[in-house]
Motif scaffolding. Structure first.
Motif, mmCIF file in Angstrom:
data_model
loop_
_atom_site.group_PDB
_atom_site.id
_atom_site.type_symbol
_atom_site.label_atom_id
_atom_site.label_comp_id
_atom_site.label_asym_id
_atom_site.label_seq_id
_atom_site.Cartn_x
_atom_site.Cartn_y
_atom_site.Cartn_z
ATOM 1 N N CYS A 79 7.246 2.355 9.211
ATOM 2 C CA CYS A 79 7.057 2.009 7.905
ATOM 3 C C CYS A 79 8.520 2.133 6.855
ATOM 4 C CB CYS A 79 6.162 2.873 6.944
ATOM 5 S SG CYS A 79 4.634 2.795 7.938
ATOM 6 N N HIS A 201 1.301 5.481 6.361
ATOM 7 C CA HIS A 201 2.263 5.319 5.365
ATOM 8 C C HIS A 201 3.359 6.487 5.528
ATOM 9 C CE1 HIS A 201 -0.956 3.636 2.808
ATOM 10 N NE2 HIS A 201 -1.795 3.967 3.785
ATOM 11 N N ASP A 202 4.510 6.065 5.753
ATOM 12 C CA ASP A 202 5.472 6.847 6.052
ATOM 13 C C ASP A 202 6.790 6.417 5.308
ATOM 14 O OD1 ASP A 202 7.128 7.711 9.376
ATOM 15 O OD2 ASP A 202 6.543 8.963 7.274
ATOM 16 N N THR A 203 6.757 5.791 4.084
ATOM 17 C CA THR A 203 7.512 5.438 3.068
ATOM 18 C C THR A 203 8.617 6.951 2.922
ATOM 19 O OG1 THR A 203 6.705 3.868 2.070
ATOM 20 C CG2 THR A 203 8.213 5.279 0.698
ATOM 21 N N THR A 221 11.490 2.008 2.435
ATOM 22 C CA THR A 221 10.478 1.304 3.140
ATOM 23 C C THR A 221 10.459 0.208 3.463
ATOM 24 O OG1 THR A 221 7.970 1.434 2.695
ATOM 25 C CG2 THR A 221 9.206 0.672 0.793
ATOM 26 N N GLY A 223 7.650 -1.182 3.154
ATOM 27 C CA GLY A 223 6.343 -1.853 2.446
ATOM 28 C C GLY A 223 5.030 -1.479 3.277
ATOM 29 N N MET A 224 3.915 -1.999 2.705
ATOM 30 C CA MET A 224 2.643 -1.854 3.492
ATOM 31 C C MET A 224 2.643 -3.044 4.588
ATOM 32 S SD MET A 224 1.185 -0.082 1.547
ATOM 33 C CE MET A 224 -0.409 0.531 2.340
ATOM 34 N N ARG A 231 5.920 -10.111 -0.710
ATOM 35 C CA ARG A 231 5.149 -8.820 -1.557
ATOM 36 C C ARG A 231 6.159 -7.718 -1.735
ATOM 37 N NH1 ARG A 231 4.332 -3.127 -0.603
ATOM 38 N NH2 ARG A 231 2.373 -2.563 -1.703
ATOM 39 N N GLY A 233 6.373 -3.622 -3.078
ATOM 40 C CA GLY A 233 5.553 -2.536 -3.769
ATOM 41 C C GLY A 233 6.245 -1.771 -4.702
ATOM 42 N N ASP A 234 5.875 -0.373 -4.688
ATOM 43 C CA ASP A 234 6.361 0.301 -5.938
ATOM 44 C C ASP A 234 7.704 0.975 -5.518
ATOM 45 O OD1 ASP A 234 5.148 1.988 -3.895
ATOM 46 O OD2 ASP A 234 5.041 3.594 -4.927
ATOM 47 N N SER A 235 8.233 1.121 -4.243
ATOM 48 C CA SER A 235 9.033 1.839 -3.729
ATOM 49 C C SER A 235 10.494 1.379 -4.579
ATOM 50 C CB SER A 235 9.304 2.024 -2.434
ATOM 51 O OG SER A 235 8.209 2.348 -1.837
ATOM 52 N N SER A 254 4.156 7.806 -2.302
ATOM 53 C CA SER A 254 3.866 7.016 -1.035
ATOM 54 C C SER A 254 2.713 6.686 -1.384
ATOM 55 C CB SER A 254 4.254 8.105 -0.041
ATOM 56 O OG SER A 254 4.005 7.305 1.362
ATOM 57 N N GLY A 255 2.179 5.352 -0.388
ATOM 58 C CA GLY A 255 0.891 4.953 -0.636
ATOM 59 C C GLY A 255 0.775 3.538 -1.159
ATOM 60 N N GLY A 257 1.350 0.674 -3.282
ATOM 61 C CA GLY A 257 2.301 0.634 -4.104
ATOM 62 C C GLY A 257 1.714 -0.091 -5.542
HETATM 63 C C1 SD4 Z 1 4.533 0.220 -0.720
HETATM 64 N N1 SD4 Z 1 4.449 2.524 -1.364
HETATM 65 O O1 SD4 Z 1 5.325 -0.619 -0.253
HETATM 66 C C2 SD4 Z 1 4.648 1.627 -0.444
HETATM 67 C C3 SD4 Z 1 3.969 2.054 0.969
HETATM 68 C C4 SD4 Z 1 4.142 3.192 1.524
HETATM 69 O O2 SD4 Z 1 4.256 3.932 3.844
HETATM 70 O O3 SD4 Z 1 4.182 4.148 0.983
HETATM 71 N N2 SD4 Z 1 4.398 2.985 2.829
HETATM 72 O O4 SD4 Z 1 3.698 -0.048 -1.549
#
Ligand code: SD4
Length: 338
Positions: A79, A201-203, A221, A223-224, A231, A233-235, A254-255, A257
């Motif tokens: 990830c 989920h290893d961001t 990251t 991302g997913m 796409r 994400g939040d990072s 993490s998680g 996004g």
């Molecule tokens: C995302 N938060 O792209 C990140 C995903 C994530 O380990 O935490 N991956 O949404």
């Protein structure tokens, strides 16, 4: 009228503080001596080690968090970095953000073929007037600034998982998969590859308080896994996956996004801390907002937050159990459950 206005202003400002104080009676706030670094997940302990080398020598928080991200980007993992799992079209696209104690920030989104996106984000922050660069523009900026363009090649694990995923092509992020049994203990990426084909989920989100009392944060990251091409994400979104306010604290996530972006997760946490919430209480309030929006959906995904205050108070909270975080300072080097 003026009195009433003043009264309203004062009492409204005091509300969150009172709420926080009331509900925190039972919480024992954990304060760590500075310098201290905190990262998401148990793999954060390795990122912390890279950060700690900087911090223990009296270095700056911003340098320490960059090193933490770089160490994660250099590891084979599902990830983070170029060996990570691709999007649904087979491309590894990376997101990263960094923020310092003066609220300088930089981020890159949808960046391909660059080993250390976090350093590109830092370069952007320090040498331009921009905050976010995307895709080809970010790649062009990286190459112009001496970053090597790496070949587009999936790691063996990533290719295997992607081909497996293509059979059903069903996008379904799994939660807490890092706690599951790896396929092969010998594989370099073993901690991130699981026998049911799911991904973890290893961001890597890292926040640090240095010896001078300055805060910084970084988040990196891929991302997913198997996301749509393009796409983001939040990072890499400042205020969602990462936020630092040197007067108050720093937070990262993490998680899934999309859920974090909807509530401006880390900015929300820092604002709550500004009004007296502890890091843990602020993280739990952010989680609550996510869950309240759609309690049924929230049963099936994970979001975890970590936060540190200006004083070194550290806390974390996640929707589901199973989220961990790692804390390192002169007295501890430990992974804790949120
Ligand atoms: C995302 N938060 O792209 C990140 C995903 C994530 O380990 O935490 N991956 O949404």
């Amino acid at each position: 009228m003026a009195n009433r206005r003043t009264f309203l202003k004062t009492s409204l400002a005091a509300l969150p503080l009172l709420a926080a104080q009331n509900t925190e009676a039972a919480e024992r706030v954990v304060r760590y001596k500075k310098p201290v670094v905190v990262s998401t997940w148990d793999s954060g302990i390795r990122a912390n080690e890279a950060a700690w080398k900087v911090l223990k020598a009296g270095g700056a928080a911003i340098d320490s968090v960059e090193q933490a991200s770089r160490s994660a980007e250099a590891e084979a993992s599902c990830c983070v970095g170029l060996d990570a799992f691709p999007d649904r079209d087979g491309f590894v696209t990376l997101d990263a953000s960094i923020m310092d104690h003066r609220s300088n920030c930089g981020s890159v989104v949808f960046l391909q073929n660059i080993k250390h996106p976090i350093s590109v984000a830092r370069k952007l922050m320090e040498s331009t007037k921009h905050v976010v660069l995307a895709g080809d523009g970010a790649l062009q900026f990286a190459i112009e600034n001496g970053f090597e363009r790496m070949p587009s090649k999936l790691s063996a694990d990533a290719e295997k998982e992607w081909k497996e995923w293509l059979k059903k092509s069903e996008y379904k992020p799994m939660m807490n998969i890092e706690n599951r049994k790896p396929v092969s203990q010998n594989s370099l990426s073993a901690p991130n590859t699981f026998d049911d084909g799911s991904v973890n989920h290893d961001t890597m989100g890292t926040i640090a308080l240095d010896a001078d009392g300055n805060l910084s944060g970084a988040c990196t990251t891929s991302g997913m896994a198997f996301k749509m091409h393009g796409r983001v994400g939040d990072s890499p979104i400042v205020g969602a996956g990462l936020f630092v306010d040197n007067k108050v604290g720093a937070a990262t996530s993490s998680g899934v996004g999309e859920e974090v972006i909807r509530i401006c997760g880390t900015h929300t946490i820092i604002e709550l801390m500004r009004f007296g919430y502890s890091p843990k209480k602020a993280c739990s309030e952010a989680v609550k907002r996510i869950v309240e929006r759609d309690p049924k959906a929230a049963k099936d995904f994970q979001v975890g937050f970590i936060a540190i205050s200006k004083l070194g108070d550290v806390g974390a909270y996640s929707i589901q159990p199973g989220f961990s975080y790692s804390v390192t300072n002169s007295a501890t080097n430990a992974t804790l459950k949120a």
